[in-house]
Design a protein around this motif. Structure first.
Motif, mmCIF file in Angstrom:
data_model
loop_
_atom_site.group_PDB
_atom_site.id
_atom_site.type_symbol
_atom_site.label_atom_id
_atom_site.label_comp_id
_atom_site.label_asym_id
_atom_site.label_seq_id
_atom_site.Cartn_x
_atom_site.Cartn_y
_atom_site.Cartn_z
ATOM 1 N N PRO A 10 0.814 -1.221 0.000
ATOM 2 C CA PRO A 10 0.000 0.000 0.000
ATOM 3 C C PRO A 10 0.850 1.276 0.000
ATOM 4 C CG PRO A 10 -0.341 -1.249 2.028
ATOM 5 C CD PRO A 10 0.572 -2.032 1.179
ATOM 6 N N ILE A 11 2.059 1.198 0.528
ATOM 7 C CA ILE A 11 2.951 2.363 0.496
ATOM 8 C C ILE A 11 3.334 2.673 -0.948
ATOM 9 C CG2 ILE A 11 5.229 3.221 1.189
ATOM 10 C CD1 ILE A 11 4.883 1.478 3.745
ATOM 11 N N LEU A 12 3.647 1.631 -1.715
ATOM 12 C CA LEU A 12 3.958 1.827 -3.131
ATOM 13 C C LEU A 12 2.779 2.411 -3.894
ATOM 14 C CD1 LEU A 12 5.972 -1.396 -3.965
ATOM 15 C CD2 LEU A 12 6.789 0.948 -4.080
ATOM 16 N N LEU A 13 1.595 1.921 -3.612
ATOM 17 C CA LEU A 13 0.408 2.448 -4.276
ATOM 18 C C LEU A 13 0.192 3.913 -3.916
ATOM 19 C CD1 LEU A 13 -2.010 1.883 -6.105
ATOM 20 C CD2 LEU A 13 -3.289 1.239 -4.056
ATOM 21 N N ALA A 14 0.369 4.269 -2.659
ATOM 22 C CA ALA A 14 0.192 5.662 -2.238
ATOM 23 C C ALA A 14 1.218 6.573 -2.906
ATOM 24 C CB ALA A 14 0.298 5.761 -0.718
ATOM 25 N N ILE A 15 2.459 6.116 -3.012
ATOM 26 C CA ILE A 15 3.492 6.909 -3.691
ATOM 27 C C ILE A 15 3.128 7.090 -5.160
ATOM 28 C CG2 ILE A 15 5.899 6.887 -4.484
ATOM 29 C CD1 ILE A 15 6.591 5.504 -1.810
ATOM 30 N N GLY A 16 2.669 6.033 -5.804
ATOM 31 C CA GLY A 16 2.287 6.115 -7.210
ATOM 32 C C GLY A 16 1.139 7.075 -7.441
ATOM 33 N N ILE A 17 0.121 7.013 -6.605
ATOM 34 C CA ILE A 17 -1.023 7.919 -6.747
ATOM 35 C C ILE A 17 -0.601 9.361 -6.490
ATOM 36 C CG2 ILE A 17 -3.234 8.597 -5.713
ATOM 37 C CD1 ILE A 17 -3.766 5.582 -5.294
ATOM 38 N N ALA A 18 0.187 9.575 -5.434
ATOM 39 C CA ALA A 18 0.645 10.933 -5.110
ATOM 40 C C ALA A 18 1.484 11.506 -6.241
ATOM 41 C CB ALA A 18 1.431 10.923 -3.805
ATOM 42 N N ARG A 19 2.382 10.700 -6.789
ATOM 43 C CA ARG A 19 3.224 11.174 -7.887
ATOM 44 C C ARG A 19 2.397 11.476 -9.123
ATOM 45 N NH1 ARG A 19 5.268 10.150 -12.429
ATOM 46 N NH2 ARG A 19 7.373 10.732 -13.023
ATOM 47 N N PHE A 20 1.456 10.606 -9.448
ATOM 48 C CA PHE A 20 0.590 10.813 -10.610
ATOM 49 C C PHE A 20 -0.178 12.120 -10.487
ATOM 50 C CE2 PHE A 20 -3.647 10.353 -12.487
ATOM 51 C CZ PHE A 20 -3.306 10.217 -13.819
ATOM 52 N N LEU A 21 -0.784 12.343 -9.324
ATOM 53 C CA LEU A 21 -1.572 13.560 -9.136
ATOM 54 C C LEU A 21 -0.694 14.809 -9.135
ATOM 55 C CD1 LEU A 21 -4.111 12.289 -6.476
ATOM 56 C CD2 LEU A 21 -4.488 12.628 -8.935
ATOM 57 N N TYR A 22 0.502 14.719 -8.552
ATOM 58 C CA TYR A 22 1.422 15.857 -8.529
ATOM 59 C C TYR A 22 1.842 16.254 -9.947
ATOM 60 C CZ TYR A 22 5.624 18.612 -7.824
ATOM 61 O OH TYR A 22 6.564 19.598 -7.881
ATOM 62 N N VAL A 23 2.246 15.257 -10.744
ATOM 63 C CA VAL A 23 2.691 15.551 -12.107
ATOM 64 C C VAL A 23 1.522 16.064 -12.944
ATOM 65 C CG1 VAL A 23 3.641 14.524 -14.221
ATOM 66 C CG2 VAL A 23 4.629 13.968 -12.002
ATOM 67 N N LYS A 24 0.353 15.493 -12.755
ATOM 68 C CA LYS A 24 -0.826 15.955 -13.488
ATOM 69 C C LYS A 24 -1.120 17.420 -13.158
ATOM 70 C CE LYS A 24 -5.626 14.652 -14.257
ATOM 71 N NZ LYS A 24 -6.686 13.714 -13.909
ATOM 72 N N LYS A 25 -1.009 17.772 -11.898
ATOM 73 C CA LYS A 25 -1.229 19.154 -11.472
ATOM 74 C C LYS A 25 -0.178 20.085 -12.075
ATOM 75 C CE LYS A 25 -1.480 21.959 -7.292
ATOM 76 N NZ LYS A 25 -1.325 21.939 -5.830
ATOM 77 N N GLN A 26 1.080 19.640 -12.101
ATOM 78 C CA GLN A 26 2.151 20.459 -12.663
ATOM 79 C C GLN A 26 1.960 20.670 -14.165
ATOM 80 O OE1 GLN A 26 4.541 22.099 -10.881
ATOM 81 N NE2 GLN A 26 3.314 21.335 -9.179
ATOM 82 N N ILE A 27 1.510 19.654 -14.865
ATOM 83 C CA ILE A 27 1.254 19.796 -16.301
ATOM 84 C C ILE A 27 0.160 20.830 -16.528
ATOM 85 C CG2 ILE A 27 0.358 18.622 -18.360
ATOM 86 C CD1 ILE A 27 1.727 16.066 -17.300
ATOM 87 N N LYS A 28 -0.916 20.734 -15.753
ATOM 88 C CA LYS A 28 -1.997 21.720 -15.887
ATOM 89 C C LYS A 28 -1.511 23.119 -15.521
ATOM 90 C CE LYS A 28 -6.021 18.831 -15.194
ATOM 91 N NZ LYS A 28 -7.201 18.576 -14.375
ATOM 92 N N LYS A 29 -0.682 23.199 -14.498
ATOM 93 C CA LYS A 29 -0.189 24.501 -14.030
ATOM 94 C C LYS A 29 0.639 25.210 -15.115
ATOM 95 C CE LYS A 29 2.912 26.369 -10.511
ATOM 96 N NZ LYS A 29 3.760 25.994 -9.366
ATOM 97 N N TYR A 30 1.498 24.475 -15.788
ATOM 98 C CA TYR A 30 2.391 25.094 -16.761
ATOM 99 C C TYR A 30 1.780 25.275 -18.152
ATOM 100 C CZ TYR A 30 6.136 24.830 -13.399
ATOM 101 O OH TYR A 30 6.906 25.001 -12.274
ATOM 102 N N TYR A 31 0.746 24.528 -18.474
ATOM 103 C CA TYR A 31 0.199 24.621 -19.830
ATOM 104 C C TYR A 31 -1.227 25.117 -19.872
ATOM 105 C CZ TYR A 31 4.455 22.324 -21.028
ATOM 106 O OH TYR A 31 5.786 22.034 -21.184
ATOM 107 N N MET A 32 -1.729 25.629 -18.765
ATOM 108 C CA MET A 32 -3.051 26.265 -18.734
ATOM 109 C C MET A 32 -2.878 27.614 -18.054
ATOM 110 S SD MET A 32 -5.173 23.894 -19.930
ATOM 111 C CE MET A 32 -6.794 23.817 -19.278
ATOM 112 N N VAL A 33 -3.636 28.617 -18.519
ATOM 113 C CA VAL A 33 -3.596 29.932 -17.883
ATOM 114 C C VAL A 33 -5.014 30.366 -17.577
ATOM 115 C CG1 VAL A 33 -1.438 30.683 -18.943
ATOM 116 C CG2 VAL A 33 -3.587 31.107 -20.120
ATOM 117 N N ARG A 34 -5.136 31.218 -16.565
ATOM 118 C CA ARG A 34 -6.453 31.751 -16.223
ATOM 119 C C ARG A 34 -6.758 32.950 -17.095
ATOM 120 N NH1 ARG A 34 -8.345 30.129 -10.945
ATOM 121 N NH2 ARG A 34 -6.820 28.763 -10.038
ATOM 122 N N THR A 35 -8.020 33.071 -17.480
ATOM 123 C CA THR A 35 -8.418 34.238 -18.269
ATOM 124 C C THR A 35 -9.369 35.107 -17.494
ATOM 125 O OG1 THR A 35 -10.223 32.979 -19.271
ATOM 126 C CG2 THR A 35 -8.110 33.069 -20.467
#
Length: 91
Positions: free
Chosen positions: A66-91
């Motif tokens: 379960p520790i591995l699964l938690a690390i995988g989920i946390a990493r996935f969500l972090y990278v997904k957030k970073q991708i949205k942060k850098y390639y989306m802007v607020r209007t």
């Protein structure tokens, strides 16, 4: 709430972002596969009487999975957030 709008990216940049998203998903699936293997190996070690002498390894694998699964989920969500942060802007 502010509406989000995609940056105007060139076609090659847009494809690079998509490749990054797909790589993030593949990495999560690798974490998930590892979780499944550790979990099933731990259960198998504990259930088979032939492997009673390595029961500690079974408990270790069960506690690590379960520790591995938690690390995988946390990493996935972090990278997904970073991708949205850098390639989306607020209007």
């Amino acid at each position: 709430m502010a509406k989000k709008k995609r940056l105007d990216l060139s076609r090659s940049d847009d494809l690079a972002v998509e490749r990054t998203r797909l790589a993030n998903e593949r990495t999560f699936l690798a974490y998930f596969r590892t979780f499944i293997v550790f979990l099933s190996s731990g259960v198998a070690i504990l259930k088979l009487t032939v492997l009673e002498e390595i029961a500690e390894l079974g408990y270790f694998l069960l506690s690590l999975s379960p520790i591995l699964l938690a690390i995988g989920i946390a990493r996935f969500l972090y990278v997904k957030k970073q991708i949205k942060k850098y390639y989306m802007v607020r209007t």
